[in-house]
Design a protein around this motif. Sequence first.
Motif: not given
Length: 234
Positions: A39-46, A139-152
């Motif tokens: 997802m990070f690579a997708f967001n970086e390309t966009l 709790k925050s739970g696992p790190y998650l990269v969202l498409p379009f929105f990024g780090p979460s």
Amino acid sequence: MVSVVVFRKVIFCLWVVLLSQSVAAQAEVDPWEGFNRSMFAFNETLDKYLLLPLTKGYRAVTPDVVEKGVHNFFGNLGDFNSLFNNLFQLKLAGAAQDGARLAANTVLGLGGILDVATPLGLPKQDEDFGQALGYWGVKSGPYLVLPFFGPSTLRDGIGRIPDAYINSVIYFDDEGLRYFLLGLRTIDQRSQIMEAERLISGDRYTFIRDAYLQRREFLVNDGKVERIYEDDGF
């Protein structure tokens, strides 16, 4: 000679233990790393081929004073979101401050284009629903990269849903104006982080992940960070 060999073995064992602890901690924080990196690579390309060129063009043709006014305008809309989330956390003083900022900037600041509240001693707060959930012990739970929105994180990703409904932009009747404002806000947000990107070093994914998690920890705990995320890239 024997003592040197023993010393080296002890150092090596300590290094292995520390490395294994670091890997275990990272797995706990980012167990979905494979998906996240995709997802990070997708967001970086966009960003590279669409958002960043648009943002650079926006900054090139827009006078600084207009850019500042646009940023203030969206910041004023965001103060309503902050007010709601302060109320949800029963932070009445914070909610009152958000309300005072809204009143001052909307009335005296020409609809929020001018930030007159900060010089009056009413600094901006950035409370969101993810922080509110954290305040109540979620709790925050696992790190998650969202498409379009990024780090979460899992918690912050869920928190985006009620925040979206509080966003006053989506309630504009004119559909064209609504999408224009949503796009302009995205460009304004991208513009705000362009200078900070110069600080990134090492693995870009790891740096952004650790910076995001540390900042969220800081915000949820109102400046009291209890845990530090460490990695070779940060």
